[in-house]
Design a protein around this motif. Structure first.
Motif, mmCIF file in Angstrom:
data_model
loop_
_atom_site.group_PDB
_atom_site.id
_atom_site.type_symbol
_atom_site.label_atom_id
_atom_site.label_comp_id
_atom_site.label_asym_id
_atom_site.label_seq_id
_atom_site.Cartn_x
_atom_site.Cartn_y
_atom_site.Cartn_z
ATOM 1 N N GLU A 36 4.480 -2.432 -5.640
ATOM 2 C CA GLU A 36 3.624 -2.345 -6.347
ATOM 3 C C GLU A 36 2.765 -3.901 -7.289
ATOM 4 O O GLU A 36 2.008 -4.347 -7.855
ATOM 5 N N THR B 175 -0.248 -3.384 0.974
ATOM 6 C CA THR B 175 -1.398 -2.808 2.156
ATOM 7 C C THR B 175 -2.525 -1.700 1.495
ATOM 8 O O THR B 175 -3.497 -1.610 0.953
ATOM 9 N N LEU B 176 -1.915 -0.754 1.784
ATOM 10 C CA LEU B 176 -2.153 1.155 1.808
ATOM 11 C C LEU B 176 -2.852 0.758 -0.013
ATOM 12 O O LEU B 176 -3.502 1.610 -0.381
ATOM 13 N N ARG B 177 -1.312 0.548 -1.457
ATOM 14 C CA ARG B 177 -2.038 0.669 -2.461
ATOM 15 C C ARG B 177 -2.490 -0.418 -2.534
ATOM 16 O O ARG B 177 -3.890 0.312 -3.102
ATOM 17 N N ARG C 106 -5.093 -0.783 -0.637
ATOM 18 C CA ARG C 106 -6.789 -0.232 0.145
ATOM 19 C C ARG C 106 -7.495 1.063 -1.110
ATOM 20 O O ARG C 106 -8.020 0.849 -1.098
ATOM 21 N N GLU C 107 -6.241 1.756 -1.289
ATOM 22 C CA GLU C 107 -6.599 2.658 -2.490
ATOM 23 C C GLU C 107 -7.257 2.541 -3.174
ATOM 24 O O GLU C 107 -8.559 2.815 -4.025
ATOM 25 N N ALA C 108 -6.714 1.250 -3.819
ATOM 26 C CA ALA C 108 -7.238 0.276 -4.823
ATOM 27 C C ALA C 108 -8.974 0.175 -5.000
ATOM 28 O O ALA C 108 -9.856 0.538 -5.689
ATOM 29 N N GLU D 186 -10.802 0.923 -2.227
ATOM 30 C CA GLU D 186 -12.038 2.583 -2.508
ATOM 31 C C GLU D 186 -11.924 3.211 -3.553
ATOM 32 O O GLU D 186 -12.969 4.040 -4.036
ATOM 33 N N GLY D 187 -11.059 2.868 -4.500
ATOM 34 C CA GLY D 187 -11.571 3.426 -5.680
ATOM 35 C C GLY D 187 -11.986 3.161 -6.560
ATOM 36 O O GLY D 187 -12.641 3.290 -8.268
#
Length: 194
Positions: free
Chosen positions: A56, A115-117, A119-121, A123-124
């Protein structure tokens, strides 16, 4: 070292700056919560008191640096008609390489959960390369309207080329590789000065 139980001012930035120094100096593999807090000169548990873990923390560091560069890019439009177009674009493009940009990008790639976090941010709606690209295109449109950029220059294509090249250089640079700033400056000059 900050004593235990005493508030540490600007905790996030202090930890982020410390992480950048560790990664730039010692590489992504050296980044641990202990290395960050030691470098920051603060209590060992401080990072975990503010972040759910190292992944995080890394994600938030990357997102913070993207947001800073996007804010700088949004200021471009106000510079239309001032300075040179190439210098104004350089300031934004080169900001991606400030504060250990290549090292931090490499760090994010070594941590799949971060990296996933990220990408999600993004996209958001968190600001990232797309926000920077849109700001550059808007600036170039304004400069073209003032006659400082030739009509033949497509602002959106130039913005894509600048951001795409910056992304490529960030992903292929790491401590010990050649400085990515000179090729970035050459690209900007070639695109806007012909």
């Amino acid at each position: 070292m900050s004593p235990r139980g005493v508030a540490t001012p600007d905790v996030r930035e202090r930890l982020f700056a410390a992480a950048e120094r560790v990664v730039t100096r010692d590489g992504p593999g050296a980044l641990t919560s202990r290395a960050v807090t030691t470098e920051a000169g603060c209590a060992k548990g401080l990072l975990h008191a503010h972040f759910a873990g190292l992944d995080e923390f890394v994600a938030e560091l990357c997102l913070d640096r993207f947001a800073r560069t996007a804010a700088k890019a949004r200021e471009l439009r106000g510079l239309a008609g001032q300075g040179t177009v190439a210098r104004n674009l350089d300031a934004v493009a080169l900001a991606l390489f400030d504060s250990g940009g290549p090292a931090i990008s490499g760090l994010a790639m070594t941590r799949p959960a971060a990296t996933l976090r990220i990408r999600e941010a993004l996209e958001g709606g968190a600001p990232g390369f797309t926000a920077i690209q849109e700001a550059i295109a808007g600036y170039l449109e304004a400069e073209r309207g003032l006659g400082r950029v030739p009509e033949s220059v497509d602002p959106h294509t130039v913005a894509l080329a600048v951001v795409g090249t910056a992304h490529h250089l960030l992903m292929t640079s790491w401590p010990g590789t050649p400085d990515p700033r000179p090729p970035m400056k050459r690209l900007v000059a070639a695109l806007v000065e012909g």
